[in-house]
Scaffold this active site. Structure first.
Site, mmCIF file in Angstrom:
data_model
loop_
_atom_site.group_PDB
_atom_site.id
_atom_site.type_symbol
_atom_site.label_atom_id
_atom_site.label_comp_id
_atom_site.label_asym_id
_atom_site.label_seq_id
_atom_site.Cartn_x
_atom_site.Cartn_y
_atom_site.Cartn_z
ATOM 1 N N HIS A 1 -43.950 -8.495 35.843
ATOM 2 C CA HIS A 1 -43.809 -8.841 34.425
ATOM 3 C C HIS A 1 -45.159 -8.745 33.723
ATOM 4 O O HIS A 1 -46.198 -9.074 34.297
ATOM 5 C CB HIS A 1 -43.235 -10.252 34.286
ATOM 6 C CG HIS A 1 -42.735 -10.559 32.910
ATOM 7 N ND1 HIS A 1 -43.580 -10.896 31.869
ATOM 8 C CD2 HIS A 1 -41.479 -10.563 32.388
ATOM 9 C CE1 HIS A 1 -42.859 -11.114 30.783
ATOM 10 N NE2 HIS A 1 -41.586 -10.903 31.070
ATOM 11 N N GLU B 1 -39.680 -3.074 29.604
ATOM 12 C CA GLU B 1 -40.044 -4.041 28.571
ATOM 13 C C GLU B 1 -41.312 -3.583 27.869
ATOM 14 O O GLU B 1 -42.425 -3.810 28.372
ATOM 15 C CB GLU B 1 -40.291 -5.420 29.191
ATOM 16 C CG GLU B 1 -39.055 -6.120 29.682
ATOM 17 C CD GLU B 1 -39.316 -7.613 29.871
ATOM 18 O OE1 GLU B 1 -38.632 -8.419 29.226
ATOM 19 O OE2 GLU B 1 -40.215 -7.966 30.649
#
Length: 240
Positions: free
Chosen positions: A87, A156
């Protein structure tokens, strides 16, 4: 079946978490696979729900005894099935790099945990037309060094996370198709690709209509169970 993975991050205390878990029990879906990724502290509160359980991270130390680290064995014992790796917040704030992600994927796979590997470009990289080059690098420098088993990718764009901004529908479609093509060409495998970055109840229906999108990794919008329920309903109602 579309995937809705909810990354709750570190936003709730115990009482808020208990209320969240209770409300989750009201959600039933026919077309969506719901994955809940709570804080490590509260994983036991989520056991036995009508969803799959995910971890927000995992230790990169496979064998070593390291204070404060969370191992695959520990996660597996709490019925965790998925783990988020790579992430952008871990890349940015914890300065994690490719070797960390490689070790984490290997560690997770030892206990048959499924991986959600996150990739994405910064706003500056997007403005310079470097998106595809950055994504190809993030894919190949990690996946070249692991077994491509039970791995999905979450695209993302870093500039979209928490900003309320998202790429255009055409950009999302082209980028996710590019990611799938790269993996197919390099590794001769078809994988699922999720979209993440400011996904909410107002835009998920439009993004869900993009055929290449296999699901979503949702952050802030997933903190309210009402939003989770609405997003599940939107996914369920596609084509009805």
């Amino acid at each position: 079946m579309k995937i809705l993975a909810c990354n709750i991050k570190n936003k709730m205390d115990r009482l808020e978490t208990e209320s969240y878990v209770e409300q989750l029990g009201e959600i039933v879906s026919e077309k969506a696979k719901l994955i809940i990724c709570p804080s490590f502290l509260f994983l036991p509160l989520f056991k036995g729900g009508n969803y799959s359980l995910g971890s927000q991270d995992i230790s990169s130390f496979n064998e070593a005894t390291v204070t404060g680290e969370i191992t695959a064995k520990q996660l597996k014992s709490l019925d965790v099935s998925y783990v988020i790796i790579g992430h952008s917040e871990r890349r940015n704030y914890k300065h994690e790099i490719n070797i960390d992600f490689i070790n984490k994927i290997n560690h997770a796979q030892e206990k048959d945990l499924r991986i959600i590997y996150c990739i994405g470009e910064t706003e500056e990289e997007k403005e310079h037309g470097e998106t595809f080059d950055i994504l190809e690098k993030q894919i190949s420098e990690v996946l070249n060094n692991v077994v491509l088993k039970d791995i999905m990718i979450a695209y993302e764009p870093i500039w979209a996370i928490g900003s309320g901004k998202i790429p255009t529908i055409k950009e999302i479609q082209n980028t996710i198709e590019y990611i799938k093509d790269i993996v197919d060409e390099k590794y001769e495998q078809q994988i699922k690709v999720l979209y993440g970055g400011s996904v909410n109840v107002d835009n998920i229906e439009v993004i869900n209509n993009i055929e290449a999108v296999d699901g979503f990794l949702v952050g802030g919008a997933s903190l309210d169970v009402t939003n989770v329920k609405k997003m599940i309903e939107i996914i369920d109602n596609k084509g009805n």
